[in-house]
Design an enzyme around this catalytic site. Structure first.
Site, PDB file in Angstrom:
ATOM      1  N   TYR A 158       0.831  -1.210   0.000  1.00  0.00           N
ATOM      2  CA  TYR A 158       0.000   0.000   0.000  1.00  0.00           C
ATOM      3  C   TYR A 158       0.865   1.260   0.000  1.00  0.00           C
ATOM      4  O   TYR A 158       0.500   2.270  -0.593  1.00  0.00           O
ATOM      5  CB  TYR A 158      -0.950  -0.025   1.193  1.00  0.00           C
ATOM      6  CG  TYR A 158      -2.228   0.733   0.958  1.00  0.00           C
ATOM      7  CD1 TYR A 158      -3.082   0.401  -0.096  1.00  0.00           C
ATOM      8  CD2 TYR A 158      -2.606   1.797   1.783  1.00  0.00           C
ATOM      9  CE1 TYR A 158      -4.264   1.090  -0.311  1.00  0.00           C
ATOM     10  CE2 TYR A 158      -3.781   2.490   1.577  1.00  0.00           C
ATOM     11  CZ  TYR A 158      -4.601   2.139   0.523  1.00  0.00           C
ATOM     12  OH  TYR A 158      -5.778   2.833   0.299  1.00  0.00           O
ATOM     13  N   LYS A 165      -3.759   8.422   2.237  1.00  0.00           N
ATOM     14  CA  LYS A 165      -5.010   8.238   2.974  1.00  0.00           C
ATOM     15  C   LYS A 165      -4.919   8.821   4.384  1.00  0.00           C
ATOM     16  O   LYS A 165      -5.915   9.322   4.924  1.00  0.00           O
ATOM     17  CB  LYS A 165      -5.379   6.759   3.037  1.00  0.00           C
ATOM     18  CG  LYS A 165      -5.779   6.143   1.701  1.00  0.00           C
ATOM     19  CD  LYS A 165      -7.023   6.777   1.113  1.00  0.00           C
ATOM     20  CE  LYS A 165      -7.519   5.993  -0.101  1.00  0.00           C
ATOM     21  NZ  LYS A 165      -8.698   6.643  -0.734  1.00  0.00           N
TER      22      LYS A 165
END
Length: 258
Positions: A158, A165
Protein backbone atom coordinates in the site's frame (compact mmCIF):
# COMPACT_ATOMS: atom_id res chain seq x y z
CA UNK A 1 -36.80 7.39 6.99
CA UNK A 2 -33.78 8.15 4.84
CA UNK A 3 -34.90 10.71 2.27
CA UNK A 4 -32.63 12.77 0.01
CA UNK A 5 -35.38 14.20 -2.18
CA UNK A 6 -34.60 17.77 -3.20
CA UNK A 7 -30.88 17.27 -2.57
CA UNK A 8 -28.30 17.88 -5.30
CA UNK A 9 -25.44 15.40 -5.09
CA UNK A 10 -22.19 15.41 -7.08
CA UNK A 11 -20.49 12.00 -7.27
CA UNK A 12 -16.90 11.68 -8.45
CA UNK A 13 -14.77 8.63 -9.16
CA UNK A 14 -17.07 6.21 -11.00
CA UNK A 15 -14.93 4.09 -13.34
CA UNK A 16 -17.04 0.95 -13.82
CA UNK A 17 -19.71 -1.16 -12.14
CA UNK A 18 -17.25 -2.35 -9.50
CA UNK A 19 -16.45 1.16 -8.29
CA UNK A 20 -17.45 2.00 -4.73
CA UNK A 21 -18.56 5.35 -6.14
CA UNK A 22 -21.05 3.42 -8.30
CA UNK A 23 -22.51 1.76 -5.20
CA UNK A 24 -22.83 5.16 -3.53
CA UNK A 25 -24.45 6.76 -6.59
CA UNK A 26 -27.04 3.97 -6.73
CA UNK A 27 -28.02 4.41 -3.09
CA UNK A 28 -28.19 8.20 -3.33
CA UNK A 29 -30.45 7.85 -6.35
CA UNK A 30 -32.60 5.29 -4.51
CA UNK A 31 -33.02 7.81 -1.68
CA UNK A 32 -34.25 10.44 -4.13
CA UNK A 33 -31.19 12.65 -4.68
CA UNK A 34 -30.71 14.57 -7.92
CA UNK A 35 -27.35 13.34 -9.23
CA UNK A 36 -24.46 14.95 -11.01
CA UNK A 37 -21.70 12.63 -12.19
CA UNK A 38 -18.12 13.49 -13.13
CA UNK A 39 -15.77 11.31 -15.12
CA UNK A 40 -12.05 11.34 -15.89
CA UNK A 41 -11.75 12.44 -19.53
CA UNK A 42 -9.32 10.73 -21.89
CA UNK A 43 -8.23 11.48 -25.45
CA UNK A 44 -10.33 8.73 -27.01
CA UNK A 45 -13.46 9.35 -25.00
CA UNK A 46 -13.63 5.75 -23.79
CA UNK A 47 -14.22 6.65 -20.15
CA UNK A 48 -16.95 9.12 -21.01
CA UNK A 49 -18.81 6.47 -23.01
CA UNK A 50 -18.36 3.74 -20.40
CA UNK A 51 -19.48 5.84 -17.45
CA UNK A 52 -22.31 7.46 -19.40
CA UNK A 53 -23.81 4.09 -20.31
CA UNK A 54 -23.39 2.82 -16.74
CA UNK A 55 -25.10 5.76 -15.01
CA UNK A 56 -27.91 6.19 -17.56
CA UNK A 57 -30.45 4.32 -15.36
CA UNK A 58 -29.79 6.88 -12.60
CA UNK A 59 -30.82 9.77 -14.90
CA UNK A 60 -28.13 12.24 -13.76
CA UNK A 61 -29.02 15.84 -14.52
CA UNK A 62 -25.34 16.72 -14.93
CA UNK A 63 -22.58 14.65 -16.54
CA UNK A 64 -19.28 16.48 -16.58
CA UNK A 65 -15.58 15.88 -17.29
CA UNK A 66 -13.39 16.65 -14.29
CA UNK A 67 -9.71 15.83 -13.98
CA UNK A 68 -8.72 17.05 -10.52
CA UNK A 69 -5.19 17.71 -11.75
CA UNK A 70 -6.68 20.40 -13.99
CA UNK A 71 -7.76 23.57 -12.14
CA UNK A 72 -9.75 24.85 -15.11
CA UNK A 73 -11.87 21.69 -15.25
CA UNK A 74 -12.63 21.94 -11.54
CA UNK A 75 -13.67 25.57 -11.94
CA UNK A 76 -15.78 24.70 -14.99
CA UNK A 77 -17.49 21.84 -13.12
CA UNK A 78 -18.61 24.02 -10.23
CA UNK A 79 -19.53 26.94 -12.48
CA UNK A 80 -21.85 24.58 -14.37
CA UNK A 81 -23.31 23.42 -11.05
CA UNK A 82 -23.91 27.04 -10.07
CA UNK A 83 -25.65 27.80 -13.35
CA UNK A 84 -27.71 24.61 -13.56
CA UNK A 85 -28.46 23.80 -9.93
CA UNK A 86 -27.84 27.02 -8.05
CA UNK A 87 -26.70 25.05 -5.01
CA UNK A 88 -25.13 21.75 -4.04
CA UNK A 89 -26.01 19.70 -0.98
CA UNK A 90 -23.78 16.63 -1.26
CA UNK A 91 -20.24 16.07 -2.51
CA UNK A 92 -18.93 12.52 -2.80
CA UNK A 93 -15.16 12.28 -3.22
CA UNK A 94 -14.05 8.84 -4.44
CA UNK A 95 -10.72 9.73 -6.03
CA UNK A 96 -7.36 8.06 -5.47
CA UNK A 97 -4.36 7.25 -7.60
CA UNK A 98 -0.75 6.17 -7.18
CA UNK A 99 1.75 4.91 -9.70
CA UNK A 100 1.88 1.13 -9.58
CA UNK A 101 5.66 1.10 -9.11
CA UNK A 102 5.22 3.15 -5.94
CA UNK A 103 2.91 0.54 -4.43
CA UNK A 104 5.55 -2.19 -4.47
CA UNK A 105 9.03 -2.59 -3.06
CA UNK A 106 10.46 -0.47 -0.27
CA UNK A 107 8.50 2.59 0.78
CA UNK A 108 11.77 4.50 1.12
CA UNK A 109 12.24 4.11 -2.63
CA UNK A 110 9.08 6.07 -3.46
CA UNK A 111 9.83 8.54 -6.24
CA UNK A 112 9.34 12.26 -5.70
CA UNK A 113 6.97 12.49 -8.64
CA UNK A 114 5.06 9.41 -7.46
CA UNK A 115 4.70 10.83 -3.95
CA UNK A 116 3.46 14.16 -5.29
CA UNK A 117 1.00 12.53 -7.69
CA UNK A 118 -0.50 10.28 -4.99
CA UNK A 119 -0.96 13.16 -2.58
CA UNK A 120 -2.32 15.53 -5.23
CA UNK A 121 -4.95 13.18 -6.64
CA UNK A 122 -5.85 11.25 -3.50
CA UNK A 123 -5.62 13.95 -0.82
CA UNK A 124 -5.41 17.50 -2.10
CA UNK A 125 -8.35 16.94 -4.45
CA UNK A 126 -10.67 16.63 -1.44
CA UNK A 127 -9.45 19.97 -0.15
CA UNK A 128 -9.80 21.63 -3.54
CA UNK A 129 -13.25 20.20 -4.33
CA UNK A 130 -14.51 21.08 -0.87
CA UNK A 131 -13.29 24.64 -1.31
CA UNK A 132 -15.10 24.86 -4.65
CA UNK A 133 -18.30 23.38 -3.20
CA UNK A 134 -18.38 25.56 -0.08
CA UNK A 135 -19.88 28.71 -1.69
CA UNK A 136 -22.59 26.58 -3.32
CA UNK A 137 -23.58 24.79 -0.12
CA UNK A 138 -25.83 27.68 0.81
CA UNK A 139 -28.18 25.50 2.86
CA UNK A 140 -25.47 23.45 4.52
CA UNK A 141 -24.34 20.14 3.17
CA UNK A 142 -22.48 16.87 3.49
CA UNK A 143 -19.07 15.94 2.08
CA UNK A 144 -18.05 12.28 2.01
CA UNK A 145 -14.70 10.73 1.10
CA UNK A 146 -13.35 7.18 0.96
CA UNK A 147 -10.37 5.97 2.94
CA UNK A 148 -8.87 2.65 4.01
CA UNK A 149 -7.25 0.97 7.01
CA UNK A 150 -3.84 1.56 5.40
CA UNK A 151 -4.11 5.16 6.64
CA UNK A 152 -3.52 4.02 10.24
CA UNK A 153 -1.72 0.68 9.82
CA UNK A 154 1.10 -0.50 7.58
CA UNK A 155 -0.48 -2.64 4.87
CA UNK A 156 1.68 -4.66 2.43
CA UNK A 157 1.88 -3.14 -1.05
CA UNK A 158 0.00 0.00 0.00
CA UNK A 159 3.02 2.21 0.67
CA UNK A 160 2.53 5.80 -0.55
CA UNK A 161 -1.23 5.37 -0.74
CA UNK A 162 -1.27 4.79 3.01
CA UNK A 163 0.40 8.16 3.48
CA UNK A 164 -2.08 9.75 1.08
CA UNK A 165 -5.01 8.24 2.97
CA UNK A 166 -3.56 9.39 6.31
CA UNK A 167 -3.42 12.90 4.87
CA UNK A 168 -6.97 12.47 3.62
CA UNK A 169 -8.24 11.52 7.07
CA UNK A 170 -6.48 14.53 8.61
CA UNK A 171 -8.04 16.69 5.90
CA UNK A 172 -11.48 15.41 6.90
CA UNK A 173 -10.92 16.72 10.42
CA UNK A 174 -9.55 20.11 9.35
CA UNK A 175 -12.30 20.62 6.78
CA UNK A 176 -14.96 19.61 9.31
CA UNK A 177 -13.59 22.19 11.77
CA UNK A 178 -13.58 24.92 9.11
CA UNK A 179 -16.92 24.18 7.47
CA UNK A 180 -18.94 23.25 10.55
CA UNK A 181 -20.12 26.83 11.22
CA UNK A 182 -21.64 26.78 7.70
CA UNK A 183 -23.56 23.60 8.64
CA UNK A 184 -21.40 21.60 6.25
CA UNK A 185 -20.45 18.18 7.57
CA UNK A 186 -17.34 16.29 6.41
CA UNK A 187 -16.82 12.57 7.04
CA UNK A 188 -14.84 9.64 5.68
CA UNK A 189 -15.81 6.01 5.16
CA UNK A 190 -13.04 3.46 5.68
CA UNK A 191 -14.23 0.57 3.56
CA UNK A 192 -12.96 -2.99 3.74
CA UNK A 193 -11.05 -4.31 0.71
CA UNK A 194 -13.28 -4.60 -2.34
CA UNK A 195 -12.26 -5.74 -5.79
CA UNK A 196 -12.28 -2.54 -7.85
CA UNK A 197 -10.26 -1.05 -10.70
CA UNK A 198 -8.27 0.99 -8.18
CA UNK A 199 -7.63 -1.89 -5.78
CA UNK A 200 -6.39 -4.10 -8.61
CA UNK A 201 -3.18 -2.05 -8.54
CA UNK A 202 -2.50 -3.26 -4.98
CA UNK A 203 -0.45 -6.44 -5.03
CA UNK A 204 -2.11 -9.37 -3.28
CA UNK A 205 -5.56 -7.74 -3.13
CA UNK A 206 -7.32 -11.11 -3.44
CA UNK A 207 -5.25 -12.49 -0.54
CA UNK A 208 -6.24 -9.44 1.49
CA UNK A 209 -9.92 -10.02 0.75
CA UNK A 210 -9.66 -13.71 1.68
CA UNK A 211 -7.88 -12.79 4.94
CA UNK A 212 -10.68 -10.39 5.88
CA UNK A 213 -13.24 -13.09 5.12
CA UNK A 214 -11.47 -15.40 7.57
CA UNK A 215 -10.78 -12.89 10.35
CA UNK A 216 -13.48 -10.20 10.34
CA UNK A 217 -16.25 -10.72 12.90
CA UNK A 218 -18.84 -11.05 10.11
CA UNK A 219 -16.57 -13.53 8.30
CA UNK A 220 -16.88 -11.69 5.02
CA UNK A 221 -15.89 -8.46 3.38
CA UNK A 222 -18.36 -5.75 2.38
CA UNK A 223 -20.08 -4.77 -0.85
CA UNK A 224 -20.22 -1.51 -2.77
CA UNK A 225 -23.90 -1.16 -1.86
CA UNK A 226 -23.17 -1.52 1.85
CA UNK A 227 -20.70 1.35 1.60
CA UNK A 228 -23.33 3.19 -0.44
CA UNK A 229 -25.88 2.74 2.33
CA UNK A 230 -23.50 4.29 4.84
CA UNK A 231 -22.77 7.18 2.50
CA UNK A 232 -26.49 7.82 1.99
CA UNK A 233 -26.97 7.85 5.77
CA UNK A 234 -24.11 10.31 6.27
CA UNK A 235 -25.58 12.56 3.56
CA UNK A 236 -29.01 12.57 5.15
CA UNK A 237 -30.54 14.51 8.03
CA UNK A 238 -30.37 11.29 10.07
CA UNK A 239 -26.63 12.01 10.46
CA UNK A 240 -27.05 15.72 11.20
CA UNK A 241 -24.90 15.49 14.33
CA UNK A 242 -21.97 13.62 12.78
CA UNK A 243 -18.92 15.38 11.35
CA UNK A 244 -15.15 14.96 11.27
CA UNK A 245 -15.46 11.19 11.66
CA UNK A 246 -14.02 8.12 9.95
CA UNK A 247 -16.64 5.36 9.91
CA UNK A 248 -15.39 1.82 9.36
CA UNK A 249 -17.52 -0.25 7.00
CA UNK A 250 -15.36 -3.36 6.92
CA UNK A 251 -17.39 -6.19 8.49
CA UNK A 252 -15.66 -5.35 11.78
CA UNK A 253 -12.13 -6.20 10.64
CA UNK A 254 -10.67 -2.99 12.15
CA UNK A 255 -11.39 -4.13 15.72
CA UNK A 256 -9.40 -7.36 15.47
CA UNK A 257 -5.93 -7.72 16.92
CA UNK A 258 -5.04 -10.95 15.12
Amino acid sequence: MLNLSGKNALVTGIANNRSIAWGIAQQLHKAGANLGITYLPDDKGKMEKKVSELVEPLSPSLFLPCNVENDEQIQSTFETIRQEWGKIDILVHCLAFAKKEDLTGGFSQTSRSGFNTALEVSTYSLVQLSGAAKPLMTEGGSIITLTYLGAVRAIPNYNVMGVAKAGLEASVRYLAAELGPENIRVNGISAGPIRTLASSAVGGILDMIHHVEQVAPLRRTVTQLEVGNTAAFLCSDLASGITGQILYVDAGYEIMGM
